[in-house]
Design a protein around this motif. Sequence first.
Motif, short mmCIF file in Angstrom:
data_model
loop_
_atom_site.label_atom_id
_atom_site.label_comp_id
_atom_site.label_asym_id
_atom_site.label_seq_id
_atom_site.Cartn_x
_atom_site.Cartn_y
_atom_site.Cartn_z
N GLY A 1 38.03 33.49 33.97
CA GLY A 1 38.33 32.60 35.10
C GLY A 1 38.33 33.25 36.46
N GLN A 2 37.91 34.51 36.56
CA GLN A 2 37.89 35.20 37.84
C GLN A 2 36.48 35.23 38.41
OE1 GLN A 2 40.59 36.12 39.30
NE2 GLN A 2 42.07 36.10 37.61
N ARG A 3 36.39 35.26 39.73
CA ARG A 3 35.09 35.43 40.37
C ARG A 3 34.73 36.92 40.35
NH1 ARG A 3 37.66 31.62 43.84
NH2 ARG A 3 36.55 29.62 43.93
N ARG B 1 32.97 34.96 49.00
CA ARG B 1 33.32 33.79 49.80
C ARG B 1 34.82 33.51 49.77
NH1 ARG B 1 29.24 35.25 51.14
NH2 ARG B 1 27.22 34.19 51.16
N THR B 2 35.57 34.39 49.18
CA THR B 2 37.03 34.25 49.12
C THR B 2 37.67 35.09 50.23
OG1 THR B 2 37.05 36.04 47.49
CG2 THR B 2 37.10 33.79 46.65
N THR C 1 37.75 37.87 44.96
CA THR C 1 36.52 38.11 44.20
C THR C 1 36.46 39.59 43.84
OG1 THR C 1 35.33 36.35 45.34
CG2 THR C 1 34.00 38.02 44.23
N ASP D 1 45.86 30.97 43.98
CA ASP D 1 44.95 31.37 42.90
C ASP D 1 43.51 31.30 43.38
OD1 ASP D 1 47.10 31.75 41.25
OD2 ASP D 1 46.92 29.80 40.24
N LYS D 2 42.67 32.12 42.77
CA LYS D 2 41.24 32.16 43.07
C LYS D 2 40.96 32.60 44.50
CE LYS D 2 40.85 30.30 39.02
NZ LYS D 2 40.57 31.12 37.84
N ALA D 3 41.86 33.40 45.07
CA ALA D 3 41.67 33.85 46.45
C ALA D 3 40.91 35.16 46.53
CB ALA D 3 43.02 34.00 47.15
#
Length: 473
Positions: free
Chosen positions: A107-109, A155-156, A85, A81-83
Amino acid sequence: MTGLPIGFGIRLSDSVRVGGRAQVLTGGSPLRVLFPGAAARDLLATGGFSVSDGPSAELAEKLLAFGMADPAAASLAAPADKAVTFVVPVRDRPDHLRRLLQSIGPGQRVVVVDDASLSPQPIADAASAYAAEYVPLAVNAGPAAARNAGLARVRTPYVAFVDSDMVLDPGTVPALLRHFADPGVALVAPRILGWNPGNDAGWICRYEDSRSSLDLGRRPALVHPRGTVSWLPAACLVGRVEALGGGFSAELRVAEDVDLVWNLVREGKRVRYDASVAARHEHRRELVPWLARKMFYGTGAHELSRRHGSNVAPAVLAPWSVAFLLALLAQRRWSLPVAAALAAATALRLARRLRRSPKPLRLASVLVGQGVLAALGQGSALLLRHWWPLTAVGCLFSGRLRRAALLAGMVDAAVEYRRTGAELDPVRFAVARRLDDLAYGAGVWLGAVRGHSAGALLPEITGLRTTRRRRRP
């Protein structure tokens, strides 16, 4: 072993023909004929397999590279998760932006790059409402430069480029991220379908729903120049950040997505199209803006020709298929017999090269039949799309050319109407189809005139020694 991990699953593509007990595989793009050994036939007995050791990884790598197999993406591991952008380039259209950001979900970049909007405050407010990072550009630089500005802030490990007139399903990007279990994949895109929030889409929009320039079809594919899928639209792309380098060519305002894909392929990276995953795009509804956009797309062919040479050729034909088309175009009593003789001679010559096949002549006949259909399709496209100004002038003086153009137009419209299943009557579909070709072709010619080069209009005849050089920008 290759870079494919243990457990990576593949399946033979739907377009691959399996002869005997997997003794002969025919398919891929460009078309290939493979004769698997006994061990490979055992692995392919059920139409697919998972990587378990070095030999199976090598076979999987080869089939993927040839475009003869597709990843079994649903069985692949998804990144953490959160990998990812999301990078959204936008210029005005705050309502579209809000709709997209809502579809991305909380909740997403997200990085919203404002490409010098005429009214920037509504864009900033929309970004703030959905907790997105807002990056304003002082000067309108175009979508490629705007995406690059967003990419510089990622940065992901992965980035999703999504245009503001798109709408995503919750599972769109997570499904695409599974493809990166293959370390060779740099870029992947979904199928782009229409988004019609109103009750009456209109006939232009219904045509686009069935045959949009952004819809690359129902089948997954390895993407590369001259492939069945040769590019990906930047409207929705998911990429591996470390593979993208600086991103798009910032100086391009059209065809920057094609240029990126072809650069990645030239570097040896894999690019994939996953038709099982969908995203939605709000198509144009008015005739003039729709035609202007088609023409704009066509103008990009010149710059692609300058950068990538004959990869942008409007047709790629073998010498025998050129002779086949010319014989038909002559419309003489001898035309059909000569065309049939050319096809038969080609099949016989090809059969000698396929002696390892259990039925070489049958296989050769099937392949030549596919070549005939491809030649007819490309010849029709030259007459009606890329060379239509020449066709229009020629029709003033030649009855044969008028008959050829009329027949090509009727057959093309009928085939596409049946293939796409358009929710539009055949007459308006045929009219839209011809307008589509006229606008795009006009753009190609406009780009050629502006660039003082006919490179984007020249077909390639395979097997000839002379080749058009590719120049780096």
